[in-house]
Motif scaffolding. Structure first.
Motif, PDB file in Angstrom:
ATOM      1  N   ASN A 131       0.811  -1.222   0.000  1.00  0.00           N
ATOM      2  CA  ASN A 131       0.000   0.000   0.000  1.00  0.00           C
ATOM      3  C   ASN A 131       0.847   1.278   0.000  1.00  0.00           C
ATOM      4  OD1 ASN A 131      -2.439  -1.566   0.225  1.00  0.00           O
ATOM      5  ND2 ASN A 131      -2.000  -1.794   2.405  1.00  0.00           N
ATOM      6  N   GLY A 132       2.126   1.160  -0.360  1.00  0.00           N
ATOM      7  CA  GLY A 132       3.003   2.331  -0.383  1.00  0.00           C
ATOM      8  C   GLY A 132       3.246   2.929   0.993  1.00  0.00           C
ATOM      9  N   VAL A 133       3.103   2.106   2.046  1.00  0.00           N
ATOM     10  CA  VAL A 133       3.247   2.596   3.424  1.00  0.00           C
ATOM     11  C   VAL A 133       4.608   2.175   3.976  1.00  0.00           C
ATOM     12  CG1 VAL A 133       2.344   2.490   5.771  1.00  0.00           C
ATOM     13  CG2 VAL A 133       0.770   2.507   3.830  1.00  0.00           C
ATOM     14  N   TRP A 134       5.388   3.128   4.492  1.00  0.00           N
ATOM     15  CA  TRP A 134       6.675   2.841   5.100  1.00  0.00           C
ATOM     16  C   TRP A 134       7.051   3.929   6.086  1.00  0.00           C
ATOM     17  CZ3 TRP A 134       9.997   6.750   3.281  1.00  0.00           C
ATOM     18  CH2 TRP A 134       9.629   7.354   2.071  1.00  0.00           C
ATOM     19  N   GLN A 135       7.921   3.569   7.014  1.00  0.00           N
ATOM     20  CA  GLN A 135       8.385   4.498   8.046  1.00  0.00           C
ATOM     21  C   GLN A 135       9.853   4.799   7.817  1.00  0.00           C
ATOM     22  OE1 GLN A 135       8.193   2.942  12.020  1.00  0.00           O
ATOM     23  NE2 GLN A 135       9.197   4.707  12.948  1.00  0.00           N
ATOM     24  N   GLU A 136      10.200   6.086   7.750  1.00  0.00           N
ATOM     25  CA  GLU A 136      11.590   6.471   7.495  1.00  0.00           C
ATOM     26  C   GLU A 136      12.382   6.553   8.789  1.00  0.00           C
ATOM     27  OE1 GLU A 136      14.207   9.876   5.098  1.00  0.00           O
ATOM     28  OE2 GLU A 136      12.009  10.007   5.164  1.00  0.00           O
ATOM     29  N   HIS A 137      13.682   6.214   8.690  1.00  0.00           N
ATOM     30  CA  HIS A 137      14.595   6.299   9.826  1.00  0.00           C
ATOM     31  C   HIS A 137      15.767   7.233   9.482  1.00  0.00           C
ATOM     32  CE1 HIS A 137      12.634   2.809  11.674  1.00  0.00           C
ATOM     33  NE2 HIS A 137      12.693   2.221  10.486  1.00  0.00           N
ATOM     34  N   MET A 197      20.647   0.471   9.362  1.00  0.00           N
ATOM     35  CA  MET A 197      19.557  -0.375   8.861  1.00  0.00           C
ATOM     36  C   MET A 197      19.889  -1.855   9.064  1.00  0.00           C
ATOM     37  SD  MET A 197      18.676  -2.446   6.022  1.00  0.00           S
ATOM     38  CE  MET A 197      19.696  -1.924   4.649  1.00  0.00           C
ATOM     39  N   VAL A 198      21.131  -2.225   8.783  1.00  0.00           N
ATOM     40  CA  VAL A 198      21.563  -3.618   8.980  1.00  0.00           C
ATOM     41  C   VAL A 198      21.491  -3.987  10.462  1.00  0.00           C
ATOM     42  CG1 VAL A 198      23.519  -5.209   8.790  1.00  0.00           C
ATOM     43  CG2 VAL A 198      23.032  -3.612   6.928  1.00  0.00           C
ATOM     44  N   GLU A 199      21.905  -3.080  11.322  1.00  0.00           N
ATOM     45  CA  GLU A 199      21.843  -3.342  12.764  1.00  0.00           C
ATOM     46  C   GLU A 199      20.409  -3.526  13.245  1.00  0.00           C
ATOM     47  OE1 GLU A 199      23.998   0.028  14.220  1.00  0.00           O
ATOM     48  OE2 GLU A 199      25.958  -0.971  14.024  1.00  0.00           O
ATOM     49  N   ARG A 200      19.459  -2.778  12.660  1.00  0.00           N
ATOM     50  CA  ARG A 200      18.046  -2.966  13.007  1.00  0.00           C
ATOM     51  C   ARG A 200      17.577  -4.357  12.576  1.00  0.00           C
ATOM     52  NH1 ARG A 200      17.643   2.676  12.111  1.00  0.00           N
ATOM     53  NH2 ARG A 200      17.484   2.399   9.865  1.00  0.00           N
ATOM     54  N   SER A 201      18.046  -4.797  11.431  1.00  0.00           N
ATOM     55  CA  SER A 201      17.679  -6.136  10.947  1.00  0.00           C
ATOM     56  C   SER A 201      18.198  -7.217  11.885  1.00  0.00           C
ATOM     57  CB  SER A 201      18.240  -6.369   9.540  1.00  0.00           C
ATOM     58  OG  SER A 201      17.531  -5.633   8.583  1.00  0.00           O
ATOM     59  N   ILE A 202      19.431  -7.038  12.357  1.00  0.00           N
ATOM     60  CA  ILE A 202      19.998  -8.008  13.295  1.00  0.00           C
ATOM     61  C   ILE A 202      19.206  -8.012  14.604  1.00  0.00           C
ATOM     62  CG2 ILE A 202      22.036  -8.577  14.677  1.00  0.00           C
ATOM     63  CD1 ILE A 202      23.741  -7.381  12.394  1.00  0.00           C
ATOM     64  N   ALA A 203      18.829  -6.821  15.054  1.00  0.00           N
ATOM     65  CA  ALA A 203      18.140  -6.696  16.345  1.00  0.00           C
ATOM     66  C   ALA A 203      16.777  -7.365  16.343  1.00  0.00           C
ATOM     67  CB  ALA A 203      18.001  -5.222  16.718  1.00  0.00           C
ATOM     68  N   ASP A 204      16.001  -7.182  15.267  1.00  0.00           N
ATOM     69  CA  ASP A 204      14.641  -7.756  15.267  1.00  0.00           C
ATOM     70  C   ASP A 204      14.485  -8.954  14.325  1.00  0.00           C
ATOM     71  OD1 ASP A 204      14.475  -6.654  12.727  1.00  0.00           O
ATOM     72  OD2 ASP A 204      13.165  -4.999  13.329  1.00  0.00           O
ATOM     73  N   PRO A 245      14.368  -9.452   7.653  1.00  0.00           N
ATOM     74  CA  PRO A 245      15.249  -9.368   6.484  1.00  0.00           C
ATOM     75  C   PRO A 245      15.457  -7.926   6.038  1.00  0.00           C
ATOM     76  CG  PRO A 245      13.080 -10.218   5.882  1.00  0.00           C
ATOM     77  CD  PRO A 245      13.118 -10.162   7.365  1.00  0.00           C
ATOM     78  N   CYS A 246      16.543  -7.683   5.323  1.00  0.00           N
ATOM     79  CA  CYS A 246      16.816  -6.344   4.834  1.00  0.00           C
ATOM     80  C   CYS A 246      17.130  -6.366   3.347  1.00  0.00           C
ATOM     81  CB  CYS A 246      17.935  -5.676   5.629  1.00  0.00           C
ATOM     82  SG  CYS A 246      19.565  -6.369   5.363  1.00  0.00           S
ATOM     83  N   MET A 247      17.077  -5.187   2.765  1.00  0.00           N
ATOM     84  CA  MET A 247      17.246  -5.055   1.321  1.00  0.00           C
ATOM     85  C   MET A 247      17.859  -3.691   1.025  1.00  0.00           C
ATOM     86  SD  MET A 247      14.187  -5.342  -1.460  1.00  0.00           S
ATOM     87  CE  MET A 247      14.400  -4.880  -3.163  1.00  0.00           C
ATOM     88  N   ILE A 248      18.779  -3.640   0.073  1.00  0.00           N
ATOM     89  CA  ILE A 248      19.345  -2.378  -0.384  1.00  0.00           C
ATOM     90  C   ILE A 248      19.069  -2.239  -1.872  1.00  0.00           C
ATOM     91  CG2 ILE A 248      21.404  -0.939  -0.611  1.00  0.00           C
ATOM     92  CD1 ILE A 248      22.651  -2.486   1.701  1.00  0.00           C
ATOM     93  N   VAL A 249      18.484  -1.104  -2.252  1.00  0.00           N
ATOM     94  CA  VAL A 249      18.231  -0.800  -3.658  1.00  0.00           C
ATOM     95  C   VAL A 249      19.320   0.168  -4.108  1.00  0.00           C
ATOM     96  CG1 VAL A 249      16.590   0.064  -5.349  1.00  0.00           C
ATOM     97  CG2 VAL A 249      15.754  -1.056  -3.270  1.00  0.00           C
ATOM     98  N   VAL A 284      10.162  -5.728   6.428  1.00  0.00           N
ATOM     99  CA  VAL A 284      11.465  -5.663   5.766  1.00  0.00           C
ATOM    100  C   VAL A 284      12.068  -4.285   5.984  1.00  0.00           C
ATOM    101  CG1 VAL A 284      12.689  -5.887   3.569  1.00  0.00           C
ATOM    102  CG2 VAL A 284      10.647  -7.254   3.969  1.00  0.00           C
ATOM    103  N   HIS A 285      13.373  -4.243   6.252  1.00  0.00           N
ATOM    104  CA  HIS A 285      14.110  -2.987   6.326  1.00  0.00           C
ATOM    105  C   HIS A 285      14.748  -2.738   4.958  1.00  0.00           C
ATOM    106  CE1 HIS A 285      13.557  -2.848  10.648  1.00  0.00           C
ATOM    107  NE2 HIS A 285      14.049  -4.073  10.749  1.00  0.00           N
ATOM    108  N   VAL A 286      14.545  -1.548   4.412  1.00  0.00           N
ATOM    109  CA  VAL A 286      15.023  -1.243   3.057  1.00  0.00           C
ATOM    110  C   VAL A 286      15.758   0.090   3.041  1.00  0.00           C
ATOM    111  CG1 VAL A 286      14.371  -0.882   0.645  1.00  0.00           C
ATOM    112  CG2 VAL A 286      13.064  -2.488   2.048  1.00  0.00           C
ATOM    113  N   CYS A 287      16.892   0.121   2.359  1.00  0.00           N
ATOM    114  CA  CYS A 287      17.579   1.372   2.032  1.00  0.00           C
ATOM    115  C   CYS A 287      17.513   1.566   0.524  1.00  0.00           C
ATOM    116  CB  CYS A 287      19.034   1.336   2.487  1.00  0.00           C
ATOM    117  SG  CYS A 287      19.277   1.814   4.202  1.00  0.00           S
TER     118      CYS A 287
END
Length: 286
Positions: free
Chosen positions: A70-76, A148-155, A158-162, A123-126
């Protein structure tokens, strides 16, 4: 020429100018097949040519909107900015260049770090922004990706980099090159934690980005026709003094020679990534 004819001519010129202003930007020419495309149609095809399938470049926010449910995401880490550690000056001071880019893009630096869901899975994405100094990787890009990678490890998500970048940012010198090792070290910790990482390479992905995190994914995928490489083809030709083959450094060529796992159309990316994460993490609980 009498006054009435002059007035009629002026009115005609104004009418032509107004018509040009109203229609300006409504159409775009495909870089591949030269087809003239109405921009509204392009939006419906996720910025891909309906005739030849050419994938137009898209900005980081649009990319996240396409990927996330739905195009919904939270920025960090949205407020992070470079401190100009070298006080670098080329054609203009680096501080001025940063300020200009921040004003034109509405971003503080060349990457957006976000958290959202892809077909229900967190998913965590950059997503990198090519319009911000060529998507170059400086200290801020390196720090935001590492966090972002550290957040993926913590919870354990999975993560992704574009990737969309010309490489390391010369205005930050060796500090930008250090980001290659910094992000690679974070990704090693991610691997040890057994959390999957998907790398999506888009047009273009070159230089130090290709030489580091863009090629370190558990799954490395690319969009059709994306330019992928380290040095540019002209530099390579001048170095080896040979003519390069057709399609050299394009995604399909890179896939054929074993440096990619898949080339995926933009319209199929979300479903492909979701299936891949089901494979890595197991299906989501009902």
């Amino acid at each position: 020429m009498d006054w009435f004819k002059l007035q009629k001519k002026v009115t005609a010129v104004k009418s032509e100018e107004e018509r040009h202003i109203r229609t300006e930007g409504l159409w775009i020419k495909c870089d591949s097949c030269r087809q003239i495309i109405w921009r509204k149609d392009l939006e419906e095809t996720l910025q891909c040519c309906s005739k030849c399938g050419h994938h137009f470049r898209i900005d980081a926010r649009t990319r996240l909107n396409y990927l996330m449910d739905n195009g919904v995401w939270q920025e960090h880490d949205a407020g992070m900015t470079s401190s100009d550690p070298l006080e670098f000056v080329d054609s203009k001071p680096y501080k001025d260049r940063l300020a200009g880019m921040q004003k034109s893009t509405g971003m503080k630096d060349a990457v957006i770090s976000a958290t959202g869901k892809i077909q229900g899975r967190q998913v965590h994405v950059c997503a990198m922004e090519l319009k911000f100094i060529g998507g170059s990787m400086g200290s801020v890009v390196g720090e935001k990706i590492t966090r972002m990678v550290e957040r993926s490890i913590a919870d354990k998500s999975p993560c992704m980099i574009v990737s969309a970048s010309g490489g390391a940012r010369m205005q930050e010198g060796a500090i930008s090159l250090m980001q290659l090792a910094k992000i690679s070290a974070a990704l090693m910790k991610l691997d040890e934690a057994k959390v999957p990482y998907i790398s999506l390479l888009t047009d273009p992905t070159t230089g130090g980005v290709t030489a580091s995190f863009a090629m370190l994914g558990d799954l490395n995928i690319a969009e059709p026709g994306a330019l992928i490489g380290f040095a540019g083809p002209r530099v390579i030709e001048q170095t080896i003094r040979q003519k390069l083959p057709q399609g050299f450094q394009r995604a399909e060529f890179v896939l054929q020679h074993g440096f990619l796992d898949a080339v995926v159309k933009r319209s199929e990316l979300r479903a492909f990534i979701a299936r891949s994460l089901d494979f890595f993490c197991g299906p989501l609980a009902a």
